[in-house]
Motif scaffolding. Structure first.
Motif, PDB file in Angstrom:
ATOM      1  N   THR A  26     -14.476  -4.915  20.742  1.00 58.34           N
ATOM      2  CA  THR A  26     -15.595  -5.417  19.949  1.00 58.34           C
ATOM      3  C   THR A  26     -15.954  -6.851  20.337  1.00 58.34           C
ATOM      4  OG1 THR A  26     -14.962  -4.023  18.072  1.00 58.34           O
ATOM      5  CG2 THR A  26     -16.353  -5.927  17.598  1.00 58.34           C
ATOM      6  N   MET A  27     -17.248  -7.094  20.519  1.00 62.21           N
ATOM      7  CA  MET A  27     -17.733  -8.448  20.769  1.00 62.21           C
ATOM      8  C   MET A  27     -17.778  -9.204  19.441  1.00 62.21           C
ATOM      9  SD  MET A  27     -18.224  -8.850  23.993  1.00 62.21           S
ATOM     10  CE  MET A  27     -19.174 -10.377  23.962  1.00 62.21           C
ATOM     11  N   TRP A  28     -17.178 -10.395  19.418  1.00 62.66           N
ATOM     12  CA  TRP A  28     -17.205 -11.207  18.207  1.00 62.66           C
ATOM     13  C   TRP A  28     -17.078 -12.671  18.591  1.00 62.66           C
ATOM     14  CZ3 TRP A  28     -12.933 -14.063  16.116  1.00 62.66           C
ATOM     15  CH2 TRP A  28     -11.756 -13.976  16.877  1.00 62.66           C
ATOM     16  N   CYS A  29     -17.388 -13.535  17.663  1.00 58.73           N
ATOM     17  CA  CYS A  29     -17.372 -14.974  17.931  1.00 58.73           C
ATOM     18  C   CYS A  29     -16.245 -15.637  17.152  1.00 58.73           C
ATOM     19  CB  CYS A  29     -18.711 -15.600  17.552  1.00 58.73           C
ATOM     20  SG  CYS A  29     -18.782 -17.382  17.821  1.00 58.73           S
ATOM     21  N   ASP A  33     -17.060 -16.386  13.419  1.00 58.46           N
ATOM     22  CA  ASP A  33     -16.654 -15.068  12.897  1.00 58.46           C
ATOM     23  C   ASP A  33     -17.778 -14.047  12.887  1.00 58.46           C
ATOM     24  OD1 ASP A  33     -14.013 -15.634  12.613  1.00 58.46           O
ATOM     25  OD2 ASP A  33     -14.033 -15.873  10.435  1.00 58.46           O
ATOM     26  N   TRP A  34     -18.814 -14.264  13.703  1.00 58.98           N
ATOM     27  CA  TRP A  34     -19.854 -13.240  13.819  1.00 58.98           C
ATOM     28  C   TRP A  34     -19.243 -11.927  14.328  1.00 58.98           C
ATOM     29  CZ3 TRP A  34     -21.254 -10.973  18.583  1.00 58.98           C
ATOM     30  CH2 TRP A  34     -22.288 -10.025  18.487  1.00 58.98           C
ATOM     31  N   ASN A  35     -19.553 -10.830  13.641  1.00 60.43           N
ATOM     32  CA  ASN A  35     -19.136  -9.476  14.025  1.00 60.43           C
ATOM     33  C   ASN A  35     -17.617  -9.299  14.033  1.00 60.43           C
ATOM     34  OD1 ASN A  35     -20.298  -6.920  14.623  1.00 60.43           O
ATOM     35  ND2 ASN A  35     -19.559  -7.065  16.728  1.00 60.43           N
ATOM     36  N   THR A 304       4.389  -7.870  12.179  1.00 63.89           N
ATOM     37  CA  THR A 304       3.281  -7.777  11.225  1.00 63.89           C
ATOM     38  C   THR A 304       1.956  -7.594  11.965  1.00 63.89           C
ATOM     39  OG1 THR A 304       2.994 -10.194  11.120  1.00 63.89           O
ATOM     40  CG2 THR A 304       4.473  -9.192   9.511  1.00 63.89           C
ATOM     41  N   ASP A 305       1.815  -8.242  13.127  1.00 63.45           N
ATOM     42  CA  ASP A 305       0.589  -8.053  13.920  1.00 63.45           C
ATOM     43  C   ASP A 305       0.450  -6.608  14.389  1.00 63.45           C
ATOM     44  OD1 ASP A 305      -0.221 -10.649  13.633  1.00 63.45           O
ATOM     45  OD2 ASP A 305       0.512 -11.323  15.585  1.00 63.45           O
ATOM     46  N   CYS A 306       1.584  -5.985  14.727  1.00 62.20           N
ATOM     47  CA  CYS A 306       1.539  -4.588  15.191  1.00 62.20           C
ATOM     48  C   CYS A 306       0.994  -3.658  14.124  1.00 62.20           C
ATOM     49  CB  CYS A 306       2.930  -4.135  15.633  1.00 62.20           C
ATOM     50  SG  CYS A 306       3.416  -4.733  17.264  1.00 62.20           S
ATOM     51  N   MET A 307       1.238  -3.973  12.849  1.00 64.47           N
ATOM     52  CA  MET A 307       0.732  -3.125  11.785  1.00 64.47           C
ATOM     53  C   MET A 307      -0.795  -3.141  11.735  1.00 64.47           C
ATOM     54  SD  MET A 307       3.621  -2.103  10.971  1.00 64.47           S
ATOM     55  CE  MET A 307       2.983  -0.879   9.858  1.00 64.47           C
ATOM     56  N   GLU A 357      -8.546  -9.696  20.847  1.00 58.16           N
ATOM     57  CA  GLU A 357      -8.738  -8.546  19.967  1.00 58.16           C
ATOM     58  C   GLU A 357      -7.722  -8.562  18.837  1.00 58.16           C
ATOM     59  OE1 GLU A 357      -9.940  -4.927  18.242  1.00 58.16           O
ATOM     60  OE2 GLU A 357     -10.938  -6.470  19.413  1.00 58.16           O
ATOM     61  N   ARG A 358      -6.487  -8.978  19.140  1.00 58.60           N
ATOM     62  CA  ARG A 358      -5.478  -9.085  18.076  1.00 58.60           C
ATOM     63  C   ARG A 358      -5.883 -10.154  17.053  1.00 58.60           C
ATOM     64  NH1 ARG A 358      -0.637  -6.448  19.486  1.00 58.60           N
ATOM     65  NH2 ARG A 358      -0.643  -5.681  21.631  1.00 58.60           N
ATOM     66  N   GLU A 359      -6.451 -11.257  17.543  1.00 60.76           N
ATOM     67  CA  GLU A 359      -6.907 -12.301  16.624  1.00 60.76           C
ATOM     68  C   GLU A 359      -8.061 -11.790  15.761  1.00 60.76           C
ATOM     69  OE1 GLU A 359      -7.455 -15.776  14.511  1.00 60.76           O
ATOM     70  OE2 GLU A 359      -5.737 -15.028  15.664  1.00 60.76           O
ATOM     71  N   ARG A 360      -8.972 -11.014  16.369  1.00 56.81           N
ATOM     72  CA  ARG A 360     -10.069 -10.441  15.577  1.00 56.81           C
ATOM     73  C   ARG A 360      -9.515  -9.564  14.467  1.00 56.81           C
ATOM     74  NH1 ARG A 360     -12.854  -6.067  14.606  1.00 56.81           N
ATOM     75  NH2 ARG A 360     -11.568  -4.780  15.982  1.00 56.81           N
ATOM     76  N   GLN A 361      -8.514  -8.759  14.800  1.00 55.36           N
ATOM     77  CA  GLN A 361      -7.946  -7.861  13.804  1.00 55.36           C
ATOM     78  C   GLN A 361      -7.202  -8.639  12.720  1.00 55.36           C
ATOM     79  OE1 GLN A 361      -5.757  -4.701  15.710  1.00 55.36           O
ATOM     80  NE2 GLN A 361      -7.546  -3.952  16.793  1.00 55.36           N
ATOM     81  N   ARG A 362      -6.588  -9.763  13.073  1.00 53.01           N
ATOM     82  CA  ARG A 362      -5.967 -10.600  12.044  1.00 53.01           C
ATOM     83  C   ARG A 362      -7.023 -11.107  11.062  1.00 53.01           C
ATOM     84  NH1 ARG A 362      -3.719 -13.462  16.616  1.00 53.01           N
ATOM     85  NH2 ARG A 362      -1.770 -12.455  17.258  1.00 53.01           N
TER      86      ARG A 362
END
Length: 426
Positions: A26-29, A33-35, A304-307, A357-362
């Protein structure tokens, strides 16, 4: 927008910052935090589940705030826990009363109409009876003789957690791990979900074991035998009293008849949840601290990140299922060959998820209040709780030779669960 060697480059439509990210994700900023969370999750079904999740978030935030203000986490039984124990005893007392009343009516009215209310009360008492968990029958269950190295690792982590090891290990297809007591003698079962276990590093696996075994030494009221069986009985009754969908004339009457008992059961369930939730939240935070103590703070944070990437793992596994169906390998030797490499492909897929991507999911997880289930604190609060504590080195260090031997002990279970996933889906 442009794409160079798999990297997508574009300007953020909100703040204009240049975004350079892996085009697979996913593209995000990161600047605004856009998208960051384009896919809104569906609302949790069921009034009880939604209430549990909302309460879990509130209690998790309060406990974390107390820690940030200099408070400490320690296992203890408070007044709420004692009240929960009393409510659970009352539930079991009702079971006994129904059974005794049923027997009384049967004896007094033997051969007559008195047998009808007697049989009815006994049936109610039987449905409300305490149900002790049993070993699963549809998944591989390992004993000490089957996996001595794995049990030895569990025992080593158990010493760090201040408890004893487990009596059996069930290997299943869930993206999760858990512990429970089963049978009258209170034997211990560790359930290891291979989709989670296989994407973890050896040190993260030690942290996972530390978290699960920590539940036996942290005073989690909800997992005590009396409270757990009462909760299970009430949940069964709540299921029995669910209204019939699209009712006919007689079923409308049944729904009306069920209305009062359904709300009474829901009320007691909600009360039991409220009384045990704070202790349950504290227990999860304590279990995370035990994960850090056993496997290191870094490994616990990574765990915790893996979850948060559970959905990505589910997509990867479903892709494997679809590919197996399209190639017609189901039920053939080719299916076994495909199953043999399933876990390696899953691990490679998850290892390729980049840090952005992991940071986006956090961040998305924090916005959603992501949690493992309705009783856990939100994952981002668990992450923050680990960061508040003093970083700790591992008490149990992974060993390559032991990891190899454990993998050999799990080989049969890995193959069975892989074939199950490819056959039945994930």
């Amino acid at each position: 927008m442009s794409t160079v060697a798999g990297e997508t480059v574009q300007a953020c439509p909100e703040c204009g910052t240049e975004i350079r990210l892996d085009g697979r994700f996913t593209m995000w900023c990161a600047a605004c935090d856009w998208n960051v969370d384009p896919a809104r999750p569906e609302e949790t079904p069921g009034r009880l589940a939604r209430a549990r999740r909302a309460q879990a978030r509130r209690h998790g935030e309060r406990l974390l705030a107390e820690l940030g203000a200099g408070g400490t986490l320690r296992a203890r039984r408070d007044s709420s826990s004692l009240l929960a124990f009393a409510v659970a005893l009352a539930v079991h007392g009702l079971t006994v009363a129904l059974a005794v009343g049923g027997i009384w009516f049967l004896v007094r009215g033997w051969g007559g109409w008195g047998m009808v209310p007697g049989a009815f009360l006994l049936a109610l008492g039987w449905s409300l009876r305490p149900r002790l968990p049993r070993l699963p029958k549809d998944t591989p269950v390992l004993r000490r003789a089957d996996a001595p190295e794995l049990f030895a690792l569990v025992d080593e982590v158990a010493v760090v957690a201040g408890t004893r090891g487990v009596d059996a290990i069930a290997v299943d297809a869930d993206f999760n791990a858990s512990v429970m007591s089963y049978g009258l003698r209170g034997r211990r079962l560790l359930a290891l979900g291979l989709p989670l276990w296989e994407i973890l590093t050896p040190q993260q696996r030690i942290a996972l074991l530390g978290h699960e075994l920590g539940h036996y030494s942290n005073g989690d009221t909800r997992h005590t035998l009396v409270v757990a069986t009462a909760d299970r009985s009430l949940t069964t009754w709540h299921y029995f009293f669910q209204p019939i969908d699209d009712p006919e004339e007689l079923e409308v009457f049944v729904n009306l008849l069920y209305f009062v008992p359904r709300w009474l059961v829901l009320g007691v369930l909600t009360l039991l949840d409220r009384l045990t939730l704070r202790a349950s939240q504290r227990a999860e935070y304590l279990a995370d601290r035990m994960a850090a103590r056993a496997g290191s703070t870094r490994a616990a944070l990574e765990l915790t990140d893996c979850m948060l990437i559970a959905d990505s793992a589910a997509v990867a596994l479903q892709r494997e299922v679809s590919s197996a169906a399209l190639t017609g390998t189901s039920g053939t030797r080719k299916a076994d060959a495909r199953a043999d490499g399933l876990w390696e492909r899953l691990a490679a897929d998850m290892a390729s998820v980049p840090e952005h991507e992991r940071e986006r999911q956090r961040r998305a997880g924090a916005l959603r209040g992501h949690s493992v289930d309705a009783t856990h604190p939100p994952t981002h609060l668990r992450h923050a709780c680990l960061l508040i504590a003093t970083p700790t080195p591992p008490a149990v260090v992974a060993d390559d030779d032991r990891d190899h031997r454990i993998a050999e002990e799990l080989a049969d279970a890995r193959a069975k669960v892989a074939r199950q996933i490819l056959r039945d889906g994930f």
